[in-house]
Design a protein around this motif. Structure first.
Motif, mmCIF file in Angstrom:
data_model
loop_
_atom_site.group_PDB
_atom_site.id
_atom_site.type_symbol
_atom_site.label_atom_id
_atom_site.label_comp_id
_atom_site.label_asym_id
_atom_site.label_seq_id
_atom_site.Cartn_x
_atom_site.Cartn_y
_atom_site.Cartn_z
ATOM 1 N N ILE A 25 49.531 -95.677 11.455
ATOM 2 C CA ILE A 25 49.744 -96.744 10.561
ATOM 3 C C ILE A 25 49.153 -96.751 9.028
ATOM 4 C CG2 ILE A 25 50.182 -98.397 12.730
ATOM 5 C CD1 ILE A 25 47.505 -99.624 11.905
ATOM 6 N N GLU A 26 48.092 -95.974 9.184
ATOM 7 C CA GLU A 26 47.160 -96.020 8.015
ATOM 8 C C GLU A 26 48.031 -95.915 6.661
ATOM 9 O OE1 GLU A 26 44.234 -92.908 7.862
ATOM 10 O OE2 GLU A 26 43.290 -93.759 5.991
ATOM 11 N N ALA A 27 49.114 -95.119 6.535
ATOM 12 C CA ALA A 27 49.979 -95.029 5.342
ATOM 13 C C ALA A 27 51.080 -95.659 5.218
ATOM 14 C CB ALA A 27 50.431 -93.677 5.229
ATOM 15 N N LEU A 28 51.198 -96.934 6.079
ATOM 16 C CA LEU A 28 52.594 -97.879 6.030
ATOM 17 C C LEU A 28 52.425 -98.638 4.675
ATOM 18 C CD1 LEU A 28 52.870 -98.972 9.548
ATOM 19 C CD2 LEU A 28 54.386 -97.358 8.614
ATOM 20 N N PRO A 29 53.454 -99.147 4.197
ATOM 21 C CA PRO A 29 53.302 -99.771 3.057
ATOM 22 C C PRO A 29 52.827 -100.951 3.006
ATOM 23 C CG PRO A 29 55.617 -98.920 3.048
ATOM 24 C CD PRO A 29 54.838 -98.549 4.334
ATOM 25 N N GLU A 160 54.983 -103.098 -0.783
ATOM 26 C CA GLU A 160 56.506 -103.066 -0.665
ATOM 27 C C GLU A 160 56.968 -104.280 -1.297
ATOM 28 O OE1 GLU A 160 58.156 -100.764 2.812
ATOM 29 O OE2 GLU A 160 59.497 -102.509 3.075
ATOM 30 N N VAL A 161 56.301 -105.522 -0.921
ATOM 31 C CA VAL A 161 56.552 -106.772 -1.547
ATOM 32 C C VAL A 161 55.255 -107.886 -1.613
ATOM 33 C CG1 VAL A 161 57.100 -107.718 0.984
ATOM 34 C CG2 VAL A 161 58.187 -108.817 -1.190
ATOM 35 N N LEU A 162 55.358 -108.519 -2.522
ATOM 36 C CA LEU A 162 54.023 -109.606 -2.985
ATOM 37 C C LEU A 162 54.409 -110.980 -3.272
ATOM 38 C CD1 LEU A 162 50.848 -109.531 -3.340
ATOM 39 C CD2 LEU A 162 51.447 -109.300 -5.618
ATOM 40 N N ALA A 163 54.386 -111.820 -2.110
ATOM 41 C CA ALA A 163 54.475 -113.233 -2.563
ATOM 42 C C ALA A 163 53.492 -113.839 -3.077
ATOM 43 C CB ALA A 163 55.112 -113.957 -1.389
ATOM 44 N N THR A 164 53.751 -114.508 -4.097
ATOM 45 C CA THR A 164 52.601 -115.405 -4.869
ATOM 46 C C THR A 164 52.889 -116.902 -4.216
ATOM 47 O OG1 THR A 164 54.167 -115.869 -6.576
ATOM 48 C CG2 THR A 164 52.671 -114.104 -6.916
ATOM 49 N N THR A 165 51.915 -117.782 -4.429
ATOM 50 C CA THR A 165 52.320 -119.126 -4.203
ATOM 51 C C THR A 165 52.311 -120.116 -5.331
ATOM 52 O OG1 THR A 165 50.889 -118.691 -2.282
ATOM 53 C CG2 THR A 165 51.344 -120.992 -2.859
ATOM 54 N N HIS A 423 43.912 -105.354 4.033
ATOM 55 C CA HIS A 423 44.886 -104.650 5.053
ATOM 56 C C HIS A 423 44.220 -103.724 5.794
ATOM 57 C CE1 HIS A 423 48.794 -106.568 3.540
ATOM 58 N NE2 HIS A 423 47.993 -106.986 2.804
ATOM 59 N N ASP A 424 43.361 -103.091 5.039
ATOM 60 C CA ASP A 424 42.707 -101.789 5.814
ATOM 61 C C ASP A 424 41.980 -102.418 7.188
ATOM 62 O OD1 ASP A 424 41.323 -99.057 6.013
ATOM 63 O OD2 ASP A 424 39.745 -100.481 5.752
ATOM 64 N N MET A 425 41.023 -103.362 6.771
ATOM 65 C CA MET A 425 40.321 -104.209 7.820
ATOM 66 C C MET A 425 41.077 -104.853 8.804
ATOM 67 S SD MET A 425 37.763 -107.496 7.506
ATOM 68 C CE MET A 425 36.697 -106.919 6.097
ATOM 69 N N ALA A 426 42.080 -105.122 8.596
ATOM 70 C CA ALA A 426 42.898 -106.064 9.560
ATOM 71 C C ALA A 426 43.711 -104.866 10.442
ATOM 72 C CB ALA A 426 44.216 -106.816 8.954
#
Lengths: 470, 470, 470
Positions: A25-29, A160-165, A423-426
């Motif tokens: 999974i390391e390289a997944l977007p 791949e996608v980034l949501a702001t608030t 994301h790496d930590m999770a």
């Protein structure tokens, strides 16, 4: 300074499983469905200012820890609202942080910062006073490079996608500009209506008026207010939004009659409402938002239970989001019942619940999510977004709710350069959890691989409706 | 019977790290900033009575467990208040304990007792009926030796400072006598004003009168009451005190106007106050104590949330502190707000919070301590002062509050001979926690050594103001 | 598909200890003191219907998880109350379950089902769509064999005693028939009076009338109601009962005067009672049940804190026990006080407490059970009856309450074929816990063997008064 086995279990068999899972999974977007980055970064694509203004001053995790040891916000460069002096020398702020880096031992700030310094800026030893200046210079130098502009970083991070608030009062100009640009990055807004659903937010009445102007609806009436939301949500959907977000003090929902709603709203607007009535209004608005989600398909995120601005001193001098929001107990079982009674079995409704009250994981949230089709569990949030916090989340929710009533990871940050670190930590912690499941013969390894990919990538994509993505 | 690796993780790499860390701190002196030993032991330096009266009868951890299995307090030698018979034969009490030693399996009593029996009294097998008499004789014999007198034990235990807990009505005669003696041991009092801050304590009105007599202030008035505290705290400071302690049923604090305080106090003294008013009085007194701490520098300890004397039967027949104090929920976020609103950012204020409600660790206490400069987290308390309890404490607080918003260990005991056992357990568990951090690459080993020393020694010394010590 | 080391720690030394401990208890007979099997199975001894009706449709753990993913109860074969269609083809239901078996990854359903399929039905790979039909056929074929009838399974499972849960209105005909049969199995009833103690249960007033008819007492009066209970409990005792069970929404107990009880009961019967009065009635009935337990020796089980039928939609369409019971907070410390004040030290009283609110384990339940002689802790219940749930239970209760204030395992199930799987899991997890205690030198291995046998067998037998068993 980053060990390749960080956050993995130490026992050799389990560690080897964790390594194998992580390798898959390391390289997944990265899917980033909930966060607080600034869309103007991606529309303007200007270089970031300097190391302190980028990595320290806006990070309330960092500022609060320094304050807890007697260092005032102002010394950390947090601007004062009353005109009092505050540190403007970014190098000094950076040095102060380096001098106090030991405070963050074993906290996620330490892990995120180490990762960011090493992987984003090529710094290979933990920060300490002796190397503070050199590190500052090295980061500053990089921030001036083309490769460190927001869009380049977005791509380098494999997002791949980034949501702001975004406030429901926001004009979405930056999102429009990004969409109209030739850049292929996908930065989408999230509909956050707290400014007009929470009467305790300062400027509430003015916000309601402004909301009417933006939407062309008469928001002085209850029916107009609902129509305004309906319209405004469409604006957000057109700009790419797939979700809403709600940061109420509690999870209270209500199911009042139309007439009661109108009467209540009149009191709210007249500013004659009691505390109970204000709570009822917020609760009714959550139910209305859920109704609109059934109509328009926006995924609903509820982030309840933070006692915002607990310190009047800090709020008065520095404003909101300065590290003095303290979690409090939440009762989801009672609070959500009115909404669930009417909408709990709607096919087209998806509500993601977050909590800062971990005592609700096993007692309330997992049992609710493992029953109601509309409910899902958001990932470990805020103070719980940490290796042990995430492990407790999995430990306390999985046996009741499984993996498929959860929604993958949210980085939930305004610290853009730290997104890969988070994301790496999770991903590592989920691999550690799954590896233990495999090693204790509670899950087969091929199943664990599938789950790891789901948790790292597919669940977020599916839940937030990004399925149309490549 | 004590294995040198007790409480350490089993996995070989991690255990080796834990061993190395423990090696660095094992011989550090003991700092005992909060406990319930009797100062008369150190002033009089008389031999302890016998094994049962020293190790069993006064220990509510032991008595409660025996009672839970149907053995009455009286059979354990606890004196009755109503003149009913109770066991006076210490050897019989000791035998009864030995017969029921299996009840304590996997509880801290077992660990403390094993350590005490082996290291203090040379008994090398776990207690069981067959060796009860021999053990009794061996301990009795030792208690008659010069080396087992309180001062000799204090020295043998390598204690650097030992704080007792003393009513504000106490004459501090024993502390004065210790100070005036040629003995170099440092035994200091702690200011515990519950007798005059909690109207539910029996004899409250008489206590207030006595408090006036001691201080020469008119404690029948609110202003006189405050002046009496101010003076009395000075007496304690002169006797070496650096801290106060407050054992209220909740963490409620208040911030009433002066007039409201005067009116409330009149109701309290007239004994016409409602339950709510009594709670308000306790809450106001906490705030007043914090104000005085800002003035005189005494560190404030708050131990809330015990429902004292839950069983009226036990209270009536045997009195207080007999194992029937049951923890209850505490809401720190709301309860502390009035005090924090006015004093939360005072430079000269240090408040140490303890809890029996572990659900508050991650949700409330760690976030509060990682924000307010005046707040620190006390160690795992009472029922949580145990290997798994301490591990949960670190697991639930560290990632938010770090190590430096905690204050090291408190043995909190009246069981003097068990003090080394308690510090040994706490040090080992902290090393186990730190070793896992190192083995999972979340902390470097040289940092872990520094933290281990801080947790075992330096933090307590610094927090409680013993820095002037050698 | 079942690994012999499942649920054991991975570290080699600890795993070896767990294996040795498990070897000592693996073959011990099963004591099943609390469950929901149907006594008619054992009186009639008819073959079970088919795989879906036996293993899927009645299992609310399974149904709720499927529903949470949008599959309606009706598709799972749950009969509708309103005449709407529901799936009657058991093979289709089975296939649907197989298609969704991934939902149960890392949940106890997965573990129980794998064990049941392999050990009871000889299926050697985890369920998946490709083998669904073959598995269905294989189970169906076996269910028609003599060896798969209820009594044969009871014997094959090595059950020593099995308690059912029976309404106080039940005629106990099946239990009588079992007792009068030549079969040697011991299936005993449990006195569950909720139908006449909880005014919120539908048909309450009719239940009270029926209760009067059965007992020949005038249950229209408070005194008659108590006499009716007294008599009916004797009927249960004659049928083999050793325990009662109480499933109230909270743990509230009351201690009202006789006159207040009479007045309250009149309001209850007149259906004019408020919510508070109904709660008070339930609370008073718990106290009355405890009083009767002191007289007749029935062990009292309290299972509080489930918000039953949280979804009105599901309740209306499908009825009770359909997976929509959600745990809520319980306050044992206050709630039990009235009962404990009068009966807490009774020698002939044994009350077993269960909880779904794990925040009460360390804070309330362990301290209460480690003090009051009448209180014991039931095992991890319902959502917590899972490997991690049981581990948390031991972690959070043992250091305060030890092992001997707990009562062994309850399988608490209506899924008869899963009973061995459930005991297997509980025994393995307890061995895992004990093995870690031994490996960390917190318990000697010979003591751990003794404790393992106690937890697996002796404690349940002793607590529930089955000591007269062979």
């Amino acid at each position: 300074m980053l060990n390749e086995n960080r956050f993995f279990p130490v026992e050799a068999t389990t560690r080897a499983i964790a390594q194998r899972l992580f390798h898959e999974i390391e390289a997944l977007p990265l899917i980033c469905p909930h966060g607080h980055t600034d869309p103007s970064w991606f529309s303007g694509n200007a270089p970031f200012a300097d190391p302190a203004q980028l990595l320290i001053v806006p990070d309330h995790y960092i500022v609060r820890m320094m304050v807890s040891q007697g260092i005032p916000h102002s010394a950390m460069g947090v601007p004062t609202l009353d005109g009092a002096a505050f540190e403007m020398d970014s190098r000094k702020i950076w040095r102060l942080f380096a001098e106090n880096y030991t405070l963050f031992r074993s906290t996620p700030v330490r892990h995120w910062m180490d990762y960011t310094l090493e992987n984003q800026f090529g710094i290979e030893a933990p920060l300490r006073p002796e190397i503070a200046d050199a590190a500052y210079d090295q980061i500053s130098e990089k921030l001036n490079q083309e490769a460190y502009r927001p869009r380049a970083l977005y791509e380098a991070f494999n997002i791949e996608v980034l949501a702001t608030t975004d406030s429901c009062l926001d004009d979405l100009a930056h999102h429009k500009s990004i969409a109209e640009s030739s850049w292929s990055g996908r930065v989408v807004p999230t509909y956050r209506p707290d400014a007009v659903t929470n009467p305790d937010i300062s400027g509430f009445v003015e916000n309601i008026e402004r909301f009417g102007e933006i939407t062309g609806e008469n928001t002085a009436t209850w029916d107009g207010l609902l129509r305004a939301h309906q319209k405004r949500r469409q604006d957000f959907i057109k700009a790419g939004a797939t979700a809403t977000d709600h940061g109420h003090p509690s999870a209270t929902t209500c199911d009042l009659t139309q007439q009661a709603c109108r009467d209540l709203y009149a009191e709210i607007l007249a500013q004659t409402a009691t505390e109970d009535q204000k709570e009822m209004f917020r609760g009714q608005m959550l139910t209305e938002m859920a109704r609109l989600s059934v109509e328009d398909g926006l995924v609903m995120q509820i982030h309840p239970g933070s006692d915002r601005n607990h310190s009047p001193h800090v709020f008065k001098r520095y404003g909101s989001d300065k590290g003095f929001d303290i979690p409090k107990r939440v009762n989801f079982v009672e609070a959500l019942k009115p909404l669930l009674n009417i909408l709990g079995h709607e096919k087209n409704l998806s509500i993601i619940l977050f909590t800062l009250d971990e005592s609700t994981y096993a007692r309330e949230l997992a049992p609710l999510a493992a029953a109601y089709p509309c409910l899902k569990l958001g990932p470990a949030w805020w103070f719980s977004d940490s290796p042990d916090g995430m492990m407790r989340y999995r430990n306390l929710t999985t046996e009741t709710a499984g993996y498929y009533n959860t929604v993958g990871f949210n980085d939930d940050t305004r610290a853009f350069p730290s997104i890969p670190a988070r994301h790496d930590m999770a991903r590592r912690v989920d691999c550690a959890f799954l590896a233990t499941q495999v090693a204790e013969h509670r899950l087969l390894e091929d199943e664990a691989v599938e789950v790891a990919i789901d948790l790292a990538y597919r669940l977020a994509k599916r839940t937030y409706g990004y399925e149309d993505l490549a």
